[in-house]
Design an enzyme around this catalytic site. Structure first.
Site, short mmCIF file in Angstrom:
data_model
loop_
_atom_site.label_atom_id
_atom_site.label_comp_id
_atom_site.label_asym_id
_atom_site.label_seq_id
_atom_site.Cartn_x
_atom_site.Cartn_y
_atom_site.Cartn_z
N CYS A 179 11.03 4.99 11.28
CA CYS A 179 12.01 4.76 12.35
C CYS A 179 13.27 5.59 12.17
CB CYS A 179 12.38 3.27 12.41
SG CYS A 179 13.03 2.61 10.88
N HIS A 180 13.39 6.27 11.02
CA HIS A 180 14.54 7.15 10.79
C HIS A 180 14.15 8.62 10.94
CE1 HIS A 180 16.29 3.76 8.10
NE2 HIS A 180 16.61 3.59 9.36
#
Length: 439
Positions: free
Chosen positions: A382-383
């Site tokens: 998600c980063h």
């Protein structure tokens, strides 16, 4: 911009055969070591999903055969998921995934305080500088679905939030620091069970024991307790009752189930509050309405059953493979290797190896983009749009910036073999030699 190590992007152009990726254009085996980002579906899980799609297509609220079959599947899956986390079937609320489950917990805590906590503060004459706002305690290494939800509540003036820093020695949040952060208006403590980047297991049980003592000592709205168990399930034993939590987040695609989730709530609506964010047809006892996604729930239930039956084998295999991976990395790179997932006094997940290969040209993203076979990530998927900045999780754990910039998160799975490890380490060695030669 998403990179090629994202758990969605890496699937493009590749197909799963078992747990190995094969390129569709080149006859080149890929070694997948990003199981903390997502896992493939077990064959048995695919089978029950397919059967549900074909035979249980009816609305579970209907009385005809296909609907009754769907309802039966959902009931069985609820029991399987509950058994996996040591709860009762009625404690399980199906959600779209972990993000929804985490947001539901934070929403509930704030709403519960709004309805009950302010009145108690006024009755007791307590203000304590809280301005009547609920107070949430979490750590500075949480998943974004907790971190950003908490930030949103704080930014909108709906809650005060304390982000307790993890120890730079143990990389885990310490019980004493959590207790020290408690205020009269604290309504929720949310601490992940295991970190997705370092694999460090948090002292959730000890935190719950201490907070329950505080709850008994003080006549106030009790502090609710939540853990996001996304990374722990399927890797280590998880028992919500033993942990002592009120809420526990379950994420299917981390343990070979489809992308669906659930929330364990200790007796929802009676012993433990739960306030819906959605309103509709009354499904999930009105806690999470919407016509149930029967095939995905069936897959979640089967995957939970496999975890309950085979956990000791899964854990033993992954731990053995991870240790072999660390040994091979140490043997090949010697004093140039730095393990970002090893901390004195902390327990770790059996599958997670976060490592940096030291060198000015060996940033994690550069190494992975030049690997021919290894598919891994530099941190949480998600980063993946955060550019080439070092992981804030590692920085918060005390890893120096230049070391964190070179980090690789290698997470092994149930099917990872020693041969896979040998191939991955060889690929890393060749890539490092290439990068240092060209630069």
């Amino acid at each position: 911009m998403a990179n090629q190590y994202d758990d969605v992007a890496l699937i493009k152009g590749h197909t799963f055969t078992g747990h190995t990726l094969h390129h569709s254009d080149m006859d080149l085996d890929r070694i997948y070591m990003d199981y903390n980002a997502t896992t493939p579906l077990e064959p048995e899980v695919i089978q029950v999903i397919s059967e549900a799609l074909q035979d249980a297509w009816g609305n579970p609220s209907s009385n005809y055969i296909a609907g009754v079959k769907a309802k039966t599947i959902i009931t069985q899956s609820r029991e399987n998921v509950a058994r996996m986390v040591g709860g009762k079937a009625e404690d399980i609320i199906f959600t779209s995934g972990g993000t929804e489950a985490n947001n539901l917990v934070l929403h509930t805590a704030v709403e519960h305080f709004r309805r009950n906590g302010r009145a108690e503060e006024q009755d007791d004459g307590r203000t304590n500088g809280s301005n009547g706002l609920p107070h949430i305690i979490t750590s500075n290494v949480e998943h974004d679905s907790v971190k950003l939800a908490a930030e949103h509540l704080q930014r909108d003036g709906k809650a005060d939030v304390t982000y307790v820093p993890v120890s730079k020695v143990t990389a885990r949040v310490e019980v004493e620091d959590i207790i020290a952060a408690v205020r009269p208006n604290t309504c929720l403590i949310s601490i992940m069970l295991a970190n997705n980047e370092t694999g460090v297991i948090m002292p959730v049980q000890e935190i719950c024991q201490k907070i329950k003592c505080l709850n008994k000592q003080h006549h106030r709205l009790r502090i609710l307790l939540h853990t996001d168990a996304a990374q722990a399930l399927g890797k280590i034993r998880v028992d919500a009752c033993e942990l002592g939590v009120d809420y526990l987040t379950i994420v299917g695609h981390k343990f070979y189930a489809p992308r669906i989730g659930a929330l364990y709530v200790n007796s929802p609506g009676t012993k433990t509050p739960l306030y819906p964010m959605l309103f509709g047809g009354g499904q999930e006892r009105n806690f999470r309405p919407g016509t149930e996604n029967t095939p995905m729930i069936a897959g979640l239930g089967k995957a939970a059953e496999l975890v309950t039956t085979n956990l000791l084998h899964y854990e033993s295999h992954m731990r053995s493979i991870k240790l072999y991976l660390e040994e091979r990395l140490q043997a090949v790179f010697k004093d140039r290797i730095h393990f970002n997932s090893r901390y004195p006094g902390s327990d770790n997940l059996p599958n997670t190896c976060n490592v940096s290969i030291l060198g000015p040209t060996l940033q994690g993203w550069r190494v992975l983009s030049n690997c021919n076979r290894l598919l891994a990530s530099v941190g949480a998927a998600c980063h993946s749009d955060s550019g080439n900045r070092p992981s804030h999780i590692l920085l918060n754990c005390g890893v120096p910036t230049e070391v964190a910039a070179n980090a690789l998160r290698l997470s092994v799975g149930r099917g990872t073999s020693k041969a896979d490890v040998d191939a991955a380490v060889e690929d890393l060695r060749d890539t490092v030699q290439l990068l240092e030669k060209t630069d």
